[in-house]
Write a protein that holds these residues in place. Sequence first.
Motif, PDB file in Angstrom:
ATOM      1  N   TYR A   1      17.290  24.875  12.098  1.00  0.00           N
ATOM      2  CA  TYR A   1      18.147  24.903  13.285  1.00  0.00           C
ATOM      3  C   TYR A   1      19.234  23.843  13.210  1.00  0.00           C
ATOM      4  CZ  TYR A   1      19.663  24.394  18.110  1.00  0.00           C
ATOM      5  OH  TYR A   1      20.437  24.295  19.245  1.00  0.00           O
ATOM      6  N   ALA A   2      18.869  22.639  12.834  1.00  0.00           N
ATOM      7  CA  ALA A   2      19.827  21.531  12.851  1.00  0.00           C
ATOM      8  C   ALA A   2      20.980  21.768  11.898  1.00  0.00           C
ATOM      9  CB  ALA A   2      19.115  20.222  12.509  1.00  0.00           C
ATOM     10  N   LEU A   3      20.691  22.295  10.709  1.00  0.00           N
ATOM     11  CA  LEU A   3      21.735  22.456   9.704  1.00  0.00           C
ATOM     12  C   LEU A   3      22.383  23.837   9.714  1.00  0.00           C
ATOM     13  CD1 LEU A   3      20.064  20.642   6.652  1.00  0.00           C
ATOM     14  CD2 LEU A   3      21.737  19.733   8.280  1.00  0.00           C
ATOM     15  N   GLY A   4      21.641  24.865  10.152  1.00  0.00           N
ATOM     16  CA  GLY A   4      22.169  26.213  10.046  1.00  0.00           C
ATOM     17  C   GLY A   4      22.611  26.860  11.335  1.00  0.00           C
ATOM     18  N   VAL A   5      22.107  26.379  12.495  1.00  0.00           N
ATOM     19  CA  VAL A   5      22.351  27.065  13.753  1.00  0.00           C
ATOM     20  C   VAL A   5      23.168  26.222  14.729  1.00  0.00           C
ATOM     21  CG1 VAL A   5      21.243  28.136  15.769  1.00  0.00           C
ATOM     22  CG2 VAL A   5      20.229  28.417  13.494  1.00  0.00           C
ATOM     23  N   LEU A   6      22.841  24.948  14.849  1.00  0.00           N
ATOM     24  CA  LEU A   6      23.424  24.118  15.912  1.00  0.00           C
ATOM     25  C   LEU A   6      24.950  24.075  15.853  1.00  0.00           C
ATOM     26  CD1 LEU A   6      23.138  22.168  18.264  1.00  0.00           C
ATOM     27  CD2 LEU A   6      22.802  20.318  16.599  1.00  0.00           C
ATOM     28  N   GLY A   7      25.513  23.667  14.728  1.00  0.00           N
ATOM     29  CA  GLY A   7      26.967  23.547  14.610  1.00  0.00           C
ATOM     30  C   GLY A   7      27.705  24.860  14.809  1.00  0.00           C
ATOM     31  N   PRO A   8      27.285  25.938  14.138  1.00  0.00           N
ATOM     32  CA  PRO A   8      27.968  27.219  14.326  1.00  0.00           C
ATOM     33  C   PRO A   8      27.933  27.738  15.760  1.00  0.00           C
ATOM     34  CG  PRO A   8      26.696  27.270  12.305  1.00  0.00           C
ATOM     35  CD  PRO A   8      26.353  25.986  12.994  1.00  0.00           C
ATOM     36  N   THR A   9      26.804  27.560  16.456  1.00  0.00           N
ATOM     37  CA  THR A   9      26.757  28.057  17.835  1.00  0.00           C
ATOM     38  C   THR A   9      27.672  27.247  18.752  1.00  0.00           C
ATOM     39  OG1 THR A   9      24.771  26.708  18.252  1.00  0.00           O
ATOM     40  CG2 THR A   9      24.441  29.026  17.655  1.00  0.00           C
ATOM     41  N   ILE A  10      27.845  25.966  18.469  1.00  0.00           N
ATOM     42  CA  ILE A  10      28.795  25.170  19.256  1.00  0.00           C
ATOM     43  C   ILE A  10      30.218  25.671  19.029  1.00  0.00           C
ATOM     44  CG2 ILE A  10      29.816  22.876  19.515  1.00  0.00           C
ATOM     45  CD1 ILE A  10      27.051  21.703  19.069  1.00  0.00           C
ATOM     46  N   LEU A  11      30.550  26.014  17.778  1.00  0.00           N
ATOM     47  CA  LEU A  11      31.871  26.580  17.491  1.00  0.00           C
ATOM     48  C   LEU A  11      32.087  27.873  18.278  1.00  0.00           C
ATOM     49  CD1 LEU A  11      32.311  26.165  13.617  1.00  0.00           C
ATOM     50  CD2 LEU A  11      33.565  24.977  15.425  1.00  0.00           C
ATOM     51  N   VAL A  12      31.074  28.741  18.300  1.00  0.00           N
ATOM     52  CA  VAL A  12      31.189  29.990  19.048  1.00  0.00           C
ATOM     53  C   VAL A  12      31.349  29.698  20.537  1.00  0.00           C
ATOM     54  CG1 VAL A  12      29.988  32.110  19.713  1.00  0.00           C
ATOM     55  CG2 VAL A  12      29.902  31.321  17.342  1.00  0.00           C
ATOM     56  N   GLY A  13      30.606  28.717  21.043  1.00  0.00           N
ATOM     57  CA  GLY A  13      30.709  28.374  22.454  1.00  0.00           C
ATOM     58  C   GLY A  13      32.098  27.899  22.838  1.00  0.00           C
ATOM     59  N   VAL A  14      32.673  27.015  22.035  1.00  0.00           N
ATOM     60  CA  VAL A  14      34.034  26.534  22.311  1.00  0.00           C
ATOM     61  C   VAL A  14      35.032  27.684  22.232  1.00  0.00           C
ATOM     62  CG1 VAL A  14      35.880  25.030  21.496  1.00  0.00           C
ATOM     63  CG2 VAL A  14      33.522  24.189  21.543  1.00  0.00           C
ATOM     64  N   GLY A  15      34.903  28.505  21.198  1.00  0.00           N
ATOM     65  CA  GLY A  15      35.837  29.615  21.027  1.00  0.00           C
ATOM     66  C   GLY A  15      35.769  30.610  22.168  1.00  0.00           C
ATOM     67  N   GLN A  16      34.558  30.988  22.568  1.00  0.00           N
ATOM     68  CA  GLN A  16      34.418  31.973  23.631  1.00  0.00           C
ATOM     69  C   GLN A  16      34.753  31.392  25.001  1.00  0.00           C
ATOM     70  OE1 GLN A  16      33.717  35.495  23.570  1.00  0.00           O
ATOM     71  NE2 GLN A  16      34.587  34.893  21.610  1.00  0.00           N
ATOM     72  N   GLY A  17      34.608  30.082  25.161  1.00  0.00           N
ATOM     73  CA  GLY A  17      35.056  29.453  26.397  1.00  0.00           C
ATOM     74  C   GLY A  17      36.545  29.635  26.611  1.00  0.00           C
ATOM     75  N   LEU A  18      37.318  29.512  25.531  1.00  0.00           N
ATOM     76  CA  LEU A  18      38.762  29.747  25.609  1.00  0.00           C
ATOM     77  C   LEU A  18      39.074  31.218  25.836  1.00  0.00           C
ATOM     78  CD1 LEU A  18      40.019  27.470  22.686  1.00  0.00           C
ATOM     79  CD2 LEU A  18      40.233  27.020  25.132  1.00  0.00           C
ATOM     80  N   VAL A  19      38.380  32.096  25.122  1.00  0.00           N
ATOM     81  CA  VAL A  19      38.696  33.523  25.185  1.00  0.00           C
ATOM     82  C   VAL A  19      38.374  34.098  26.562  1.00  0.00           C
ATOM     83  CG1 VAL A  19      38.090  35.800  24.277  1.00  0.00           C
ATOM     84  CG2 VAL A  19      38.424  33.876  22.712  1.00  0.00           C
ATOM     85  N   MET A  20      37.218  33.749  27.115  1.00  0.00           N
ATOM     86  CA  MET A  20      36.811  34.336  28.399  1.00  0.00           C
ATOM     87  C   MET A  20      37.811  34.015  29.500  1.00  0.00           C
ATOM     88  SD  MET A  20      32.692  34.098  28.725  1.00  0.00           S
ATOM     89  CE  MET A  20      31.659  35.290  27.890  1.00  0.00           C
ATOM     90  N   THR A  21      38.204  32.759  29.583  1.00  0.00           N
ATOM     91  CA  THR A  21      39.136  32.362  30.637  1.00  0.00           C
ATOM     92  C   THR A  21      40.514  32.961  30.416  1.00  0.00           C
ATOM     93  OG1 THR A  21      37.955  30.285  30.994  1.00  0.00           O
ATOM     94  CG2 THR A  21      40.225  30.394  31.766  1.00  0.00           C
ATOM     95  N   CYS A  22      41.033  32.824  29.215  1.00  0.00           N
ATOM     96  CA  CYS A  22      42.418  33.240  28.954  1.00  0.00           C
ATOM     97  C   CYS A  22      42.572  34.754  28.952  1.00  0.00           C
ATOM     98  CB  CYS A  22      42.888  32.649  27.615  1.00  0.00           C
ATOM     99  SG  CYS A  22      42.961  30.842  27.613  1.00  0.00           S
ATOM    100  N   ALA A  23      41.596  35.476  28.430  1.00  0.00           N
ATOM    101  CA  ALA A  23      41.693  36.932  28.423  1.00  0.00           C
ATOM    102  C   ALA A  23      41.607  37.490  29.842  1.00  0.00           C
ATOM    103  CB  ALA A  23      40.594  37.532  27.552  1.00  0.00           C
TER     104      ALA A  23
END
Length: 482
Positions: free
Chosen positions: A377-399
Amino acid sequence: MTTSRSSISDTDDRQTQTPEGKDTAAPTAAILAIACVAQFMVVLDVSIVNVALPSIRSGLGFTPADLQWVVNAYTVPFAGFLLAGGRLADLRGRRQAFLIGITLFTLASLLGGLASNPETLIAARAVQGLAAAVVAPATLTLLATTFVDPAARARAFSVWGAVAGAGGAIGALAGGVLTEWLSWRWILLVNVPIGVVLVAAAVKFVTDLPALRRPRNVDLPGALSVTVGTAALVYAIIGTEQYGWTSARTVITAAVAVVALIFFVIDQVRLSPEPLLSFSLFRVRPVWVANVLVFASGAALFGMFYFLTLYLQGVLGYSPIRAGLAYLPLAIALALTARFGARLVEPIGLRVLLTTGLVLTAAGLGLLGLLSDTSTYALGVLGPTILVGVGQGLVMTCATLAGTSGLPPERAGVASGLINATRQLGGALGLAVLATVSTNRIAHTSGGAAHAQAAGYSAALAVGAAIAAVAALFALLAPGRR
């Protein structure tokens, strides 16, 4: 341009009118809270049941094949009726539409929580989905018609986007906690007190707007054809995982969908005096671009939650609560980005923010596509899911801003329903495609069950990354800072 207030929580005491014609102050903070809590409840119920499915199966005696309808009985009517649900806010007024949706959702939740057999639970979930299709666009209509100043509207949608985005991630955690500590029934019964409070708050604070031209009649043929066509299409795609793309069931259901949707287009263009959907909406570039982007985002994000949950529990051996906790960093990143990202709309523009959000989403999903049975989880999941969270935070509001801004109030309901329907359709169709990819990869991978499952899930996540990357190219067509 008018100067916006420093905080949405300030009461702007806009004067609206009740149906009886009495002026009533409508505090914007109360409207925002009502809209966000209602949307959170609707989004939560898409994902909250996933970790409870084993308990539901043993508790009510579901067969493995029928168990999928605990989820699909909600999502299919939700996606199919969203456009008609958005029109209801235009036809009946934002207050009445919201009250109808929340009341029906609350009663269906009570029925489902008390269900004693599979048929009752599936019926309750279907009614929940229909009610959610009314509530979801009604919340956007409340915001679009309450916050008229561009800066205030951007901040309102950022809060709404943060809450809606977090609902999907928190659903997994809430479902695990309620199932392990109480009972699976509480994943439905928890909606009852929330619904009662929302009804009381809406009666007190939500008013209808004066002087809006509303259609005189409901376009019943249009509403039925688009609902049947959309639901049939979702049903056909969902069934491909079990029956295959070329089975008679899939072909017949898809044909029904095509015929119904063709009739819908003819009805809107030629037959109906009061069309459900004016296709002139698609002449507004931000509207159609926004719908393309939320369709792709729905496909990528629904697929990520589905396959990552299977990976965490099936490959890494996580308990339901631990799997839910694994999504908290994503939920926090998404909520914070959606909340504060709206401040960047005016200086930076929707185009840059949407493109950036989708690039980050594609990057995160691409890294998740590298997962194996030996990943952590620490090396394979945590960082990528944070990237998705930041990206989708921008997309949801702006779209959402792009898809509803620049339209008159009387068209806010149908535009809201359209963008919500597009997101749900993207999720349903995308998940079906990704499930096919995953199933094929698992079937052709040797080396043990865990290894094959990890290979199948990562393949699906990689395809999700490709979908997000293509959407990033479409985001270049979004409006800039103007």
